[in-house]
Design a protein around this motif. Structure first.
Motif, PDB file in Angstrom:
ATOM      1  N   ASP A  95       0.836  -1.196   0.000  1.00 30.36           N
ATOM      2  CA  ASP A  95       0.000   0.000   0.000  1.00 30.36           C
ATOM      3  C   ASP A  95       0.867   1.241   0.000  1.00 30.36           C
ATOM      4  O   ASP A  95       2.081   1.164   0.140  1.00 30.36           O
ATOM      5  CB  ASP A  95      -0.933  -0.001   1.212  1.00 30.36           C
ATOM      6  CG  ASP A  95      -2.164   0.893   0.965  1.00 30.36           C
ATOM      7  OD1 ASP A  95      -2.386   1.303  -0.201  1.00 30.36           O
ATOM      8  OD2 ASP A  95      -2.880   1.184   1.927  1.00 30.36           O
ATOM      9  N   GLU A 110      -3.976  12.600  -4.218  1.00 25.15           N
ATOM     10  CA  GLU A 110      -3.241  12.658  -5.497  1.00 25.15           C
ATOM     11  C   GLU A 110      -1.966  11.820  -5.426  1.00 25.15           C
ATOM     12  O   GLU A 110      -1.664  11.023  -6.326  1.00 25.15           O
ATOM     13  CB  GLU A 110      -2.901  14.124  -5.827  1.00 25.15           C
ATOM     14  CG  GLU A 110      -2.155  14.271  -7.144  1.00 25.15           C
ATOM     15  CD  GLU A 110      -1.595  15.684  -7.357  1.00 25.15           C
ATOM     16  OE1 GLU A 110      -0.743  15.835  -8.257  1.00 25.15           O
ATOM     17  OE2 GLU A 110      -1.990  16.613  -6.623  1.00 25.15           O
ATOM     18  N   ARG A 112      -1.295   9.372  -3.320  1.00 25.03           N
ATOM     19  CA  ARG A 112      -1.643   7.961  -3.144  1.00 25.03           C
ATOM     20  C   ARG A 112      -2.029   7.334  -4.495  1.00 25.03           C
ATOM     21  O   ARG A 112      -1.544   6.267  -4.855  1.00 25.03           O
ATOM     22  CB  ARG A 112      -2.781   7.828  -2.131  1.00 25.03           C
ATOM     23  CG  ARG A 112      -2.968   6.405  -1.644  1.00 25.03           C
ATOM     24  CD  ARG A 112      -3.962   6.296  -0.515  1.00 25.03           C
ATOM     25  NE  ARG A 112      -3.317   6.568   0.764  1.00 25.03           N
ATOM     26  CZ  ARG A 112      -3.682   7.525   1.608  1.00 25.03           C
ATOM     27  NH1 ARG A 112      -4.701   8.285   1.334  1.00 25.03           N
ATOM     28  NH2 ARG A 112      -3.041   7.694   2.743  1.00 25.03           N
ATOM     29  N   THR A 113      -2.881   8.005  -5.240  1.00 26.21           N
ATOM     30  CA  THR A 113      -3.346   7.483  -6.533  1.00 26.21           C
ATOM     31  C   THR A 113      -2.177   7.322  -7.508  1.00 26.21           C
ATOM     32  O   THR A 113      -2.021   6.282  -8.147  1.00 26.21           O
ATOM     33  CB  THR A 113      -4.410   8.439  -7.133  1.00 26.21           C
ATOM     34  OG1 THR A 113      -5.451   8.594  -6.176  1.00 26.21           O
ATOM     35  CG2 THR A 113      -4.989   7.891  -8.427  1.00 26.21           C
ATOM     36  N   TYR A 114      -1.355   8.365  -7.595  1.00 23.59           N
ATOM     37  CA  TYR A 114      -0.212   8.348  -8.519  1.00 23.59           C
ATOM     38  C   TYR A 114       0.745   7.207  -8.180  1.00 23.59           C
ATOM     39  O   TYR A 114       1.143   6.418  -9.053  1.00 23.59           O
ATOM     40  CB  TYR A 114       0.508   9.703  -8.462  1.00 23.59           C
ATOM     41  CG  TYR A 114       1.759   9.766  -9.302  1.00 23.59           C
ATOM     42  CD1 TYR A 114       1.696   9.771 -10.684  1.00 23.59           C
ATOM     43  CD2 TYR A 114       3.013   9.827  -8.695  1.00 23.59           C
ATOM     44  CE1 TYR A 114       2.854   9.826 -11.455  1.00 23.59           C
ATOM     45  CE2 TYR A 114       4.165   9.887  -9.450  1.00 23.59           C
ATOM     46  CZ  TYR A 114       4.083   9.883 -10.834  1.00 23.59           C
ATOM     47  OH  TYR A 114       5.229   9.938 -11.583  1.00 23.59           O
ATOM     48  N   ARG A 116       0.267   4.518  -6.266  1.00 20.42           N
ATOM     49  CA  ARG A 116      -0.321   3.173  -6.356  1.00 20.42           C
ATOM     50  C   ARG A 116      -0.204   2.637  -7.778  1.00 20.42           C
ATOM     51  O   ARG A 116       0.024   1.448  -7.982  1.00 20.42           O
ATOM     52  CB  ARG A 116      -1.792   3.190  -5.935  1.00 20.42           C
ATOM     53  CG  ARG A 116      -1.982   3.022  -4.451  1.00 20.42           C
ATOM     54  CD  ARG A 116      -3.447   2.901  -4.087  1.00 20.42           C
ATOM     55  NE  ARG A 116      -3.594   2.784  -2.644  1.00 20.42           N
ATOM     56  CZ  ARG A 116      -4.612   3.288  -1.963  1.00 20.42           C
ATOM     57  NH1 ARG A 116      -5.580   3.941  -2.584  1.00 20.42           N
ATOM     58  NH2 ARG A 116      -4.670   3.137  -0.664  1.00 20.42           N
ATOM     59  N   ARG A 117      -0.378   3.518  -8.746  1.00 19.74           N
ATOM     60  CA  ARG A 117      -0.251   3.107 -10.155  1.00 19.74           C
ATOM     61  C   ARG A 117       1.194   2.802 -10.512  1.00 19.74           C
ATOM     62  O   ARG A 117       1.472   1.930 -11.326  1.00 19.74           O
ATOM     63  CB  ARG A 117      -0.772   4.220 -11.082  1.00 19.74           C
ATOM     64  CG  ARG A 117      -2.273   4.230 -11.277  1.00 19.74           C
ATOM     65  CD  ARG A 117      -2.672   4.964 -12.549  1.00 19.74           C
ATOM     66  NE  ARG A 117      -2.014   6.251 -12.695  1.00 19.74           N
ATOM     67  CZ  ARG A 117      -2.538   7.420 -12.328  1.00 19.74           C
ATOM     68  NH1 ARG A 117      -3.735   7.472 -11.791  1.00 19.74           N
ATOM     69  NH2 ARG A 117      -1.873   8.536 -12.510  1.00 19.74           N
ATOM     70  N   LEU A 118       2.097   3.552  -9.914  1.00 17.56           N
ATOM     71  CA  LEU A 118       3.505   3.504 -10.299  1.00 17.56           C
ATOM     72  C   LEU A 118       4.297   2.376  -9.634  1.00 17.56           C
ATOM     73  O   LEU A 118       5.202   1.810 -10.233  1.00 17.56           O
ATOM     74  CB  LEU A 118       4.132   4.854  -9.914  1.00 17.56           C
ATOM     75  CG  LEU A 118       5.401   5.280 -10.618  1.00 17.56           C
ATOM     76  CD1 LEU A 118       5.138   5.442 -12.112  1.00 17.56           C
ATOM     77  CD2 LEU A 118       5.895   6.600 -10.037  1.00 17.56           C
ATOM     78  N   LYS A 119       3.966   2.079  -8.395  1.00 16.41           N
ATOM     79  CA  LYS A 119       4.804   1.146  -7.626  1.00 16.41           C
ATOM     80  C   LYS A 119       4.705  -0.283  -8.176  1.00 16.41           C
ATOM     81  O   LYS A 119       3.669  -0.680  -8.692  1.00 16.41           O
ATOM     82  CB  LYS A 119       4.417   1.171  -6.145  1.00 16.41           C
ATOM     83  CG  LYS A 119       3.093   0.505  -5.853  1.00 16.41           C
ATOM     84  CD  LYS A 119       2.775   0.510  -4.385  1.00 16.41           C
ATOM     85  CE  LYS A 119       1.501  -0.236  -4.104  1.00 16.41           C
ATOM     86  NZ  LYS A 119       1.522  -1.653  -4.426  1.00 16.41           N
ATOM     87  N   LYS A 121       4.185  -4.262  -8.206  1.00 11.50           N
ATOM     88  CA  LYS A 121       3.228  -5.130  -7.509  1.00 11.50           C
ATOM     89  C   LYS A 121       3.824  -5.680  -6.207  1.00 11.50           C
ATOM     90  O   LYS A 121       5.010  -5.975  -6.150  1.00 11.50           O
ATOM     91  CB  LYS A 121       2.933  -6.313  -8.447  1.00 11.50           C
ATOM     92  CG  LYS A 121       1.476  -6.658  -8.607  1.00 11.50           C
ATOM     93  CD  LYS A 121       1.386  -7.846  -9.574  1.00 11.50           C
ATOM     94  CE  LYS A 121       0.070  -8.537  -9.430  1.00 11.50           C
ATOM     95  NZ  LYS A 121      -0.994  -7.864 -10.172  1.00 11.50           N
TER      96      LYS A 121
END
Length: 194
Positions: A95, A110, A112-114, A116-119, A121
């Motif tokens: 997370d 912003e 968190r959303t950015y 989460r997409r980038l990190k 799995k």
């Protein structure tokens, strides 16, 4: 000097498991074995005996959390963290958390959303206070650096025999530079050229 081991990551060998004390002693390659408390063991439920998760001679990746003191070995954890200036990379979490000091709810969402997409799995991140002021490009670049560092640690773990130092954290001066110096710093005065 190798007297500051906090933050270092080792491939350790479990020397003995003490179910009565819910802990284990692990060999980092120093005179004194390090102490691993069950609560610092990833995936271990506190309600089950530590012997269900660890056996003598197991090889595990640990990070020094507390320095060795006279009569007591270092305290280690399997909850590994790789801190950067803006982010802390958490290899086994999944997370994105934001520093409590970042109050703006829109900015928190912003980031968190950015991220989460980038990190990658099955990895986690903490956005440090300095990260709230960073550009998205700077965050992405630091994430890439921290992830590369993690890949290198995994590679070394596969090829090295325990006990072994796998990753050496920065020395105290470098930690201060990483953790506290930002764009508002105009000069740094040292009393020792080295």
């Amino acid at each position: 000097e190798d007297d500051d081991r906090v933050g270092n990551i080792y491939k350790a060998r479990v020397m003995n498991v003490l179910p009565g004390l819910s802990c284990a002693f692990v060999d980092l390659g120093y005179e004194k074995n390090a102490f691993l408390y069950q609560g610092d063991l990833r995936g271990a439920k506190l309600s089950a005996p530590i012997g269900n998760f660890l056996k003598r001679d197991h090889e595990i990746l640990v990070q020094v959390k507390k320095e060795e003191v006279p009569g007591k070995g270092a305290r280690v954890t399997t909850h590994l963290t790789l801190p950067g200036h803006y982010l802390v990379f958490l290899p086994y979490q999944n997370d994105v958390n934001i520093s409590r000091k970042v109050k703006d709810p829109e900015l928190r969402e912003e980031l968190r959303t950015y991220l989460r997409r980038l990190k990658p799995k099955n990895t986690g991140l903490i956005v440090r206070t300095a990260g709230a002021l960073a550009s998205l490009q700077d965050l992405a670049a630091e994430l890439e650096t921290l992830y590369d560092k993690w890949q290198h640690i995994c590679d070394l773990e596969r090829h090295m025999a325990a006990p072994a130092l796998i990753y050496k954290d920065l020395d105290v001066v470098q930690k201060v530079l990483r953790d506290y110096i930002d764009g508002s710093t105009t000069s740094i005065v040292l009393n020792d050229r080295e």
